[in-house]
Structures are given as C-alpha cells and as structure tokens.
Design an enzyme around this catalytic site. Structure first.
Site, short mmCIF file in Angstrom:
data_model
loop_
_atom_site.label_atom_id
_atom_site.label_comp_id
_atom_site.label_asym_id
_atom_site.label_seq_id
_atom_site.Cartn_x
_atom_site.Cartn_y
_atom_site.Cartn_z
N ILE A 14 1.18 -25.58 -13.24
CA ILE A 14 2.15 -26.55 -12.72
C ILE A 14 1.69 -27.97 -13.02
CG2 ILE A 14 3.14 -27.50 -10.60
CD1 ILE A 14 3.19 -24.68 -9.43
N ASN A 82 -2.11 -31.98 -6.96
CA ASN A 82 -1.67 -30.64 -7.36
C ASN A 82 -2.81 -29.63 -7.36
OD1 ASN A 82 0.01 -28.63 -9.08
ND2 ASN A 82 -1.80 -29.07 -10.34
N GLY A 84 -5.36 -26.93 -6.81
CA GLY A 84 -5.44 -25.92 -5.76
C GLY A 84 -6.03 -24.63 -6.27
N GLN A 141 1.51 -16.08 4.52
CA GLN A 141 1.47 -14.98 3.55
C GLN A 141 0.29 -14.07 3.88
OE1 GLN A 141 3.33 -13.70 1.21
NE2 GLN A 141 1.80 -12.26 0.48
N GLY A 143 -2.80 -12.02 3.68
CA GLY A 143 -3.96 -12.17 2.80
C GLY A 143 -4.28 -13.60 2.40
N TYR A 147 -5.41 -20.23 2.46
CA TYR A 147 -4.46 -20.96 1.61
C TYR A 147 -3.26 -21.45 2.44
CZ TYR A 147 -1.54 -21.75 -2.60
OH TYR A 147 -0.75 -22.28 -3.59
N PRO A 177 6.37 -25.41 -3.73
CA PRO A 177 6.81 -24.42 -4.72
C PRO A 177 6.79 -23.01 -4.14
CG PRO A 177 4.97 -25.77 -5.55
CD PRO A 177 5.07 -25.98 -4.07
N1 CAA Z 1 2.82 -7.25 4.16
C1 CAA Z 1 2.40 -6.19 4.83
N2 CAA Z 1 1.39 -5.41 4.43
C2 CAA Z 1 0.80 -5.74 3.27
C3 CAA Z 1 1.20 -6.83 2.51
C4 CAA Z 1 2.27 -7.60 3.00
N3 CAA Z 1 2.72 -8.67 2.34
N4 CAA Z 1 0.43 -6.91 1.43
C5 CAA Z 1 -0.45 -5.89 1.50
N5 CAA Z 1 -0.20 -5.16 2.61
C6 CAA Z 1 -0.88 -3.96 3.07
C7 CAA Z 1 -0.94 -2.91 2.00
O1 CAA Z 1 0.28 -2.20 1.95
C8 CAA Z 1 -2.10 -2.08 2.44
O2 CAA Z 1 -1.70 -1.24 3.48
P1 CAA Z 1 -2.31 0.22 3.61
O3 CAA Z 1 -3.80 0.05 3.69
O4 CAA Z 1 -1.68 0.74 4.85
O5 CAA Z 1 -1.87 0.93 2.36
C9 CAA Z 1 -3.04 -3.11 3.06
O6 CAA Z 1 -2.25 -4.26 3.34
C10 CAA Z 1 -4.13 -3.51 2.13
O7 CAA Z 1 -3.50 -3.94 0.92
P2 CAA Z 1 -4.31 -4.00 -0.44
O8 CAA Z 1 -4.67 -2.62 -0.89
O9 CAA Z 1 -3.58 -4.89 -1.39
O10 CAA Z 1 -5.64 -4.68 0.09
P3 CAA Z 1 -6.65 -5.55 -0.66
O11 CAA Z 1 -7.71 -5.90 0.32
O12 CAA Z 1 -7.05 -4.94 -1.95
O13 CAA Z 1 -5.81 -6.87 -1.04
C11 CAA Z 1 -4.59 -8.84 -0.70
C12 CAA Z 1 -5.17 -7.61 -0.04
C13 CAA Z 1 -5.72 -9.68 -1.29
C14 CAA Z 1 -3.88 -9.64 0.37
C15 CAA Z 1 -3.62 -8.44 -1.84
O14 CAA Z 1 -2.61 -7.63 -1.31
C16 CAA Z 1 -2.98 -9.64 -2.49
O15 CAA Z 1 -3.57 -10.28 -3.36
N6 CAA Z 1 -1.75 -10.00 -2.07
C17 CAA Z 1 -1.04 -11.14 -2.65
C18 CAA Z 1 -1.15 -12.32 -1.77
C19 CAA Z 1 -0.31 -13.42 -2.35
O16 CAA Z 1 0.91 -13.35 -2.37
N7 CAA Z 1 -0.94 -14.48 -2.83
C20 CAA Z 1 -0.21 -15.55 -3.44
C21 CAA Z 1 -0.98 -16.06 -4.59
S1 CAA Z 1 -0.03 -17.20 -5.56
C22 CAA Z 1 0.02 -18.56 -4.63
O17 CAA Z 1 -0.58 -18.67 -3.62
C23 CAA Z 1 0.87 -19.69 -5.16
C24 CAA Z 1 1.86 -20.10 -4.18
O18 CAA Z 1 1.71 -21.16 -3.61
C25 CAA Z 1 3.06 -19.29 -3.95
#
Ligand code: CAA
Length: 240
Positions: A14, A82, A84, A141, A143, A147, A177
């Site tokens: 970005i 920006n 991050g 969000q 996880g 952030y 965003p």
């Molecule tokens: N809501 C509910 N449950 C969720 C979920 C959600 N959004 N995401 C994951 N889970 C659950 C999974 O289903 C799983 O459940 P079970 O154990 O019952 O199967 C449990 O959480 C663990 O999930 P993972 O196997 O994925 O666990 P992990 O430890 O390997 O990873 C995580 C967890 C790091 C959060 C991974 O799911 C992840 O990276 N998620 C994406 C987070 C995200 O959206 N980040 C945005 C990055 S981009 C950004 O930040 C830019 C911006 O400004 C928009």
C-alpha cells in the site's frame, strides 16, 4: 515549490502505491523502509523516488531522519503513517514480544513520526497527516489482539491530534483499509482468507491503488475542512 511528502513503509504494498500516487500528484516524495533493502533499491531505480532506511519504532531515528529530509529536500508538510507489521496468533500462543513489536511499530511509529514533524507544521501553519488504520482496528479480528489494539489506537490518536491541529492549518485523518491484495494479506492462511473474501460485498480484495486514491484526496491543499475523519475503504465489509 513542491510540498515534501514522507510515506513510511513506502517502498512496498500500500505504501508504494501511495508514494507513486503522491509523486504523480506533484509532491516531492520520500519513501521510508525498514528492512527489505533489495526491494527498496529496485523501487528507487524504477520510480526515481528516494528511499531512506530507518525504523519507525525508534524515536531517535525518526527525529534524525526527518531532520535530514528537511535539509535535503525541505520541511515535511505531508506525512503518511503507513508502516505496519503483523504478528498474528491467538491469545494463547501470542508471545509478549509479538505484542511489543506490533504496538511499537504500528502505533508507536505513528507517534514518533508525528512528533518529528509536528513543530515544523505548527510553525508553518500547514500540514497534512494521514494515518493508515485498519478494518481490524474498527471491528477486531480473531488472532490479532496486538494488531487490532494498535490500529484501533491509531484511530483514537488521529481524532485527538486532529483537535490539536485544527486551528493551526494541520489536518489529521485516518484511512481504514479492508483486505487489500498485498504481501501482508497473502500471508493469511488460504482457507482463512477464502472465508474473509466471501464476506466482502464487492466480492474481491482491494487494490493498493484504491487506498492511495483516498490518501491523495485527503492530503490535497483544498481538503482543509476534512480533519479527524476516518475513511473506510473496504469493499463494504464493515460499514462503520
Ligand atoms: N473466527 C472463529 N474461529 C476462528 C477464526 C475466526 N475468524 N479463525 C480461526 N478460527 C479457529 C479455527 O477454526 C480453529 O478452530 P478449531 O481448533 O476448532 O479447528 C482455531 O481457531 C485455530 O485456528 P488455526 O488452526 O488457524 O490456528 P493457528 O494458531 O494456526 O492460527 C491464526 C491462528 C494465526 C489467527 C490464523 O487463523 C490466521 O492467521 N488468521 C488470519 C488473521 C487475519 O485475518 N489477519 C489479517 C492479516 S492482514 C491485515 O492485518 C491487514 C489489514 O489491516 C486488514
């Protein structure tokens, strides 16, 4: 003379799109980067926009860099915070270091950079600051306690600083965003990302240029009545 604009994290994703858009709009842009030397050199070569390395989490480095930029190019009149990083993990797995790194860079960096240019903007009676927040700072969000807290902090910071700048010719706004097609979003596990994209009414990831367009709008000289606002650019994912 062209106004000097600093874009942190400005050589990739970005930030790169913002640097290019402001360059095209006639600003004298300086792009900051922290790590990826190779991409920064390619960026400089391809765009002709100077890239400078410092860590926005380091207060002294921000002060020094802005002083140096002022000497080399002129005072910073436009600042786009920006830069991050993400260190996503659930609360159970998140290390204290991941909290510190994200808060220090994303939110601390915003303070450090604003502090470095604020006196000059007050003295000259003009300034434009745009802080890049996030949909995840508005809505939270899974996880991302680190952030989401840092980005949510950016939105509060923006409204507070906007009040201090309002009568002095300085506007301070935020852009939130949504999910944009960048390396950062590409790092989200594909099965998780698929579910996120399915919830975006526009039906796709955003483009970096679509954020840059908002920044160019907010920093314009004739945008002086827009301050303390948050522009959400997220394909309708979170209507806030
Ligand atoms: N809501 C509910 N449950 C969720 C979920 C959600 N959004 N995401 C994951 N889970 C659950 C999974 O289903 C799983 O459940 P079970 O154990 O019952 O199967 C449990 O959480 C663990 O999930 P993972 O196997 O994925 O666990 P992990 O430890 O390997 O990873 C995580 C967890 C790091 C959060 C991974 O799911 C992840 O990276 N998620 C994406 C987070 C995200 O959206 N980040 C945005 C990055 S981009 C950004 O930040 C830019 C911006 O400004 C928009």
């Amino acid at each position: 003379m062209a106004r000097v604009a600093v874009v942190t994290g400005g050589t990739r994703g970005i930030g790169k799109a913002i640097a290019l858009a402001l360059n095209k709009a006639g600003y004298r842009v300086v792009a900051n980067y922290a790590g990826n030397e190779e991409k920064a050199k390619t960026f400089e070569k391809d765009t002709g926009i100077p890239a400078r390395k410092w860590d926005v989490a380091d207060f002294g480095a921000c002060m020094d860099a802005c002083g140096q930029i002022a000497k080399e190019f002129g005072p910073v009149e436009v600042l786009v915070n920006n830069a991050g990083i993400t260190r996503d993990a659930t609360m159970r797995k998140m290390a204290r270091e991941s909290w510190d790194a994200v808060v220090d860079t994303n939110l601390g960096g915003c303070f450090n950079m604003c502090k470095a240019v604020w006196e000059g903007m007050l003295d000259r009676g003009f300034g434009r600051i745009v802080n890049i927040g996030s949909i995840n700072g508005q809505a939270g969000q899974y996880g991302q306690v680190n952030y989401a807290a840092a980005k949510s902090g950016i939105h509060g910071f923006t409204k507070a600083l906007a009040q201090e700048g309002a009568a002095k010719g300085i506007t301070v706004n935020a852009i939130a965003p949504g999910y944009i097609d960048t390396d950062m979003v590409a790092a989200v596990p594909p099965n998780v990302l698929e579910k996120i994209v399915a919830r975006i009414p526009v039906g796709r990831l955003g483009k970096a240029d679509e954020i840059a367009r908002g920044v160019a709008f907010l920093v314009a000289d004739d945008a002086g009545f827009i301050t303390g606002s948050t522009m959400s650019i997220n394909g309708g994912q979170h209507m806030y």
